[in-house]
Design a protein around this motif. Sequence first.
Motif, PDB file in Angstrom:
ATOM      1  N   ILE A 161       0.812  -1.220   0.000  1.00  0.00           N
ATOM      2  CA  ILE A 161       0.000   0.000   0.000  1.00  0.00           C
ATOM      3  C   ILE A 161       0.842   1.265   0.000  1.00  0.00           C
ATOM      4  CG2 ILE A 161      -1.972  -1.071   1.117  1.00  0.00           C
ATOM      5  CD1 ILE A 161      -1.081   0.229   3.724  1.00  0.00           C
ATOM      6  N   VAL A 162       2.119   1.153   0.290  1.00  0.00           N
ATOM      7  CA  VAL A 162       2.981   2.339   0.258  1.00  0.00           C
ATOM      8  C   VAL A 162       2.946   2.973  -1.127  1.00  0.00           C
ATOM      9  CG1 VAL A 162       5.360   3.192   0.477  1.00  0.00           C
ATOM     10  CG2 VAL A 162       4.469   1.545   2.130  1.00  0.00           C
ATOM     11  N   TYR A 163       2.817   2.134  -2.161  1.00  0.00           N
ATOM     12  CA  TYR A 163       2.760   2.663  -3.521  1.00  0.00           C
ATOM     13  C   TYR A 163       1.535   3.546  -3.746  1.00  0.00           C
ATOM     14  CZ  TYR A 163       6.465  -0.559  -5.009  1.00  0.00           C
ATOM     15  OH  TYR A 163       7.662  -1.223  -5.156  1.00  0.00           O
ATOM     16  N   THR A 164       0.495   3.357  -2.965  1.00  0.00           N
ATOM     17  CA  THR A 164      -0.747   4.119  -3.161  1.00  0.00           C
ATOM     18  C   THR A 164      -0.790   5.408  -2.346  1.00  0.00           C
ATOM     19  OG1 THR A 164      -1.982   3.058  -1.355  1.00  0.00           O
ATOM     20  CG2 THR A 164      -1.949   1.920  -3.490  1.00  0.00           C
ATOM     21  N   LEU A 165       0.142   5.597  -1.425  1.00  0.00           N
ATOM     22  CA  LEU A 165       0.041   6.718  -0.491  1.00  0.00           C
ATOM     23  C   LEU A 165       0.146   8.082  -1.163  1.00  0.00           C
ATOM     24  CD1 LEU A 165       2.089   5.407   2.576  1.00  0.00           C
ATOM     25  CD2 LEU A 165      -0.371   5.294   2.149  1.00  0.00           C
ATOM     26  N   GLN A 166       0.917   8.188  -2.240  1.00  0.00           N
ATOM     27  CA  GLN A 166       1.094   9.472  -2.902  1.00  0.00           C
ATOM     28  C   GLN A 166       0.067   9.718  -4.001  1.00  0.00           C
ATOM     29  OE1 GLN A 166       3.353  11.955  -1.993  1.00  0.00           O
ATOM     30  NE2 GLN A 166       3.485  10.579  -0.231  1.00  0.00           N
ATOM     31  N   MET A 167      -0.824   8.752  -4.224  1.00  0.00           N
ATOM     32  CA  MET A 167      -1.840   8.938  -5.262  1.00  0.00           C
ATOM     33  C   MET A 167      -2.858   9.971  -4.803  1.00  0.00           C
ATOM     34  SD  MET A 167      -2.437   5.045  -6.685  1.00  0.00           S
ATOM     35  CE  MET A 167      -1.050   4.130  -7.404  1.00  0.00           C
ATOM     36  N   LEU A 268       9.320   3.076  -3.737  1.00  0.00           N
ATOM     37  CA  LEU A 268       8.837   2.615  -2.438  1.00  0.00           C
ATOM     38  C   LEU A 268       9.514   3.386  -1.315  1.00  0.00           C
ATOM     39  CD1 LEU A 268       6.935   0.322  -1.382  1.00  0.00           C
ATOM     40  CD2 LEU A 268       8.991  -1.036  -1.040  1.00  0.00           C
ATOM     41  N   GLU A 269      10.816   3.532  -1.397  1.00  0.00           N
ATOM     42  CA  GLU A 269      11.569   4.219  -0.349  1.00  0.00           C
ATOM     43  C   GLU A 269      11.253   5.714  -0.318  1.00  0.00           C
ATOM     44  OE1 GLU A 269      15.583   3.249  -1.257  1.00  0.00           O
ATOM     45  OE2 GLU A 269      15.442   1.166  -0.539  1.00  0.00           O
ATOM     46  N   LEU A 270      11.072   6.316  -1.496  1.00  0.00           N
ATOM     47  CA  LEU A 270      10.767   7.737  -1.563  1.00  0.00           C
ATOM     48  C   LEU A 270       9.406   8.027  -0.931  1.00  0.00           C
ATOM     49  CD1 LEU A 270      11.424  10.585  -2.532  1.00  0.00           C
ATOM     50  CD2 LEU A 270      10.402  10.004  -4.740  1.00  0.00           C
ATOM     51  N   THR A 271       8.422   7.209  -1.259  1.00  0.00           N
ATOM     52  CA  THR A 271       7.084   7.404  -0.701  1.00  0.00           C
ATOM     53  C   THR A 271       7.085   7.186   0.802  1.00  0.00           C
ATOM     54  OG1 THR A 271       6.067   6.677  -2.767  1.00  0.00           O
ATOM     55  CG2 THR A 271       4.681   6.681  -0.816  1.00  0.00           C
ATOM     56  N   ALA A 272       7.813   6.166   1.258  1.00  0.00           N
ATOM     57  CA  ALA A 272       7.888   5.882   2.689  1.00  0.00           C
ATOM     58  C   ALA A 272       8.514   7.047   3.448  1.00  0.00           C
ATOM     59  CB  ALA A 272       8.681   4.605   2.924  1.00  0.00           C
ATOM     60  N   SER A 273       9.520   7.681   2.857  1.00  0.00           N
ATOM     61  CA  SER A 273      10.175   8.809   3.523  1.00  0.00           C
ATOM     62  C   SER A 273       9.258  10.021   3.574  1.00  0.00           C
ATOM     63  CB  SER A 273      11.477   9.171   2.796  1.00  0.00           C
ATOM     64  OG  SER A 273      11.223   9.651   1.488  1.00  0.00           O
ATOM     65  N   LYS A 274       8.473  10.233   2.524  1.00  0.00           N
ATOM     66  CA  LYS A 274       7.528  11.345   2.510  1.00  0.00           C
ATOM     67  C   LYS A 274       6.441  11.143   3.551  1.00  0.00           C
ATOM     68  CE  LYS A 274       8.062  12.774  -2.326  1.00  0.00           C
ATOM     69  NZ  LYS A 274       7.383  12.918  -3.635  1.00  0.00           N
ATOM     70  N   LYS A 275       6.083   9.884   3.775  1.00  0.00           N
ATOM     71  CA  LYS A 275       5.049   9.550   4.740  1.00  0.00           C
ATOM     72  C   LYS A 275       5.438  10.006   6.148  1.00  0.00           C
ATOM     73  CE  LYS A 275       2.649   5.579   6.730  1.00  0.00           C
ATOM     74  NZ  LYS A 275       2.573   4.108   6.787  1.00  0.00           N
ATOM     75  N   LYS A 276       6.745   9.991   6.421  1.00  0.00           N
ATOM     76  CA  LYS A 276       7.215  10.348   7.753  1.00  0.00           C
ATOM     77  C   LYS A 276       7.471  11.843   7.922  1.00  0.00           C
ATOM     78  CE  LYS A 276       9.559   5.888   8.311  1.00  0.00           C
ATOM     79  NZ  LYS A 276      10.866   5.202   8.519  1.00  0.00           N
ATOM     80  N   SER A 277       7.268  12.595   6.851  1.00  0.00           N
ATOM     81  CA  SER A 277       7.660  14.013   6.881  1.00  0.00           C
ATOM     82  C   SER A 277       6.676  14.914   7.603  1.00  0.00           C
ATOM     83  CB  SER A 277       7.854  14.530   5.444  1.00  0.00           C
ATOM     84  OG  SER A 277       6.628  14.477   4.742  1.00  0.00           O
ATOM     85  N   GLY A 278       5.466  14.430   7.868  1.00  0.00           N
ATOM     86  CA  GLY A 278       4.515  15.269   8.601  1.00  0.00           C
ATOM     87  C   GLY A 278       3.122  15.162   8.068  1.00  0.00           C
ATOM     88  N   TYR A 279       2.248  16.039   8.523  1.00  0.00           N
ATOM     89  CA  TYR A 279       0.847  16.006   8.171  1.00  0.00           C
ATOM     90  C   TYR A 279       0.459  17.246   7.401  1.00  0.00           C
ATOM     91  CZ  TYR A 279       1.147  12.781  12.061  1.00  0.00           C
ATOM     92  OH  TYR A 279       1.530  11.775  12.897  1.00  0.00           O
ATOM     93  N   LYS A 280      -0.525  17.083   6.550  1.00  0.00           N
ATOM     94  CA  LYS A 280      -1.102  18.229   5.850  1.00  0.00           C
ATOM     95  C   LYS A 280      -2.369  18.621   6.592  1.00  0.00           C
ATOM     96  CE  LYS A 280       0.788  16.926   1.380  1.00  0.00           C
ATOM     97  NZ  LYS A 280       1.627  15.868   1.915  1.00  0.00           N
ATOM     98  N   THR A 281      -2.712  19.859   6.551  1.00  0.00           N
ATOM     99  CA  THR A 281      -3.850  20.334   7.344  1.00  0.00           C
ATOM    100  C   THR A 281      -5.152  20.398   6.560  1.00  0.00           C
ATOM    101  OG1 THR A 281      -3.265  22.625   6.807  1.00  0.00           O
ATOM    102  CG2 THR A 281      -2.384  21.723   8.832  1.00  0.00           C
ATOM    103  N   ARG A 282      -5.139  19.988   5.333  1.00  0.00           N
ATOM    104  CA  ARG A 282      -6.387  20.005   4.590  1.00  0.00           C
ATOM    105  C   ARG A 282      -7.040  18.631   4.633  1.00  0.00           C
ATOM    106  NH1 ARG A 282      -2.338  19.815   0.764  1.00  0.00           N
ATOM    107  NH2 ARG A 282      -2.431  18.157  -0.780  1.00  0.00           N
TER     108      ARG A 282
END
Length: 285
Positions: A161-167, A268-282
Amino acid sequence: MSNTDNKASTANTTDASSALVLTYEDRNDSSIVRKSNELVQMAMYDMTLTQQKLMLHIFSMIRPTDTELPEYELSIYQFCKLCDIDPHSGRIYKYVANAIEEIANMKVRWVSVPGTQATRTFRWIDRAEINRETGRLHIWLDSALKPHLIQLKEFYTSFNIVYTLQMRSRYSIRVYELCKSYQNLYEQKKQQKKPLIWTLDTLKQQLSYPYEGWADVRRFILEQAKKEINGNTDILFDYEPSKRKYRKIVEISVSIEKAVDSVAQEALELTASKKKSGYKTRFKT
């Protein structure tokens, strides 16, 4: 029965009950979802992007060794993280309640099977509970999902599912799932030098999109999915019109090639790293 036996019986009941609860923390960073091909290909539903991602994370909590659908538990904070929303928002509990209620009330219908009169309807969630005191969310899945998620031995689809996180398109996630479910069939047809055909009528049922004309389907569904899948996942998706009926495109020929391993791993690694970068407020839809 003696008091000792009563205590032992109570303890065993408690242990059995607790064994039926699976927390998000128990998943140990598992990010693999397994669904029956039937659930991927035949189910018709209309989920928002956030709702799809939440359910995929719940499905990723299911272990190959599970024999039953347990109670799934995660923190509201983790829910925020999964959905890319601000966990400190004053509206968070209302938002979570609305999102869960919509999923719980959502009917899942089966794409009609040619030559049969069978119909099937169920819901994703049987019941849910939000505990403000503990800040935890409890979810029980509908029992109809058990044969499609538990103890899958053959004819099932698995993906990270990491592949779907940036969709950012809800349709891209569904197209990706469909591609993964048809990937083996595509390879078989490729060896036979035959095309893999998707009919647009069936695709519309599977994705529940509102578009009628080919131009809109191509622009808002297929091209967007191609953009978000290619170079960002473990497959390469492409298509071309293959059949017309009264000048209207009714079928497409689909290709589902495996991405180069190094490219898939990098995505996979790029998306996983972005996942840890924080939250969006929208709030996403």
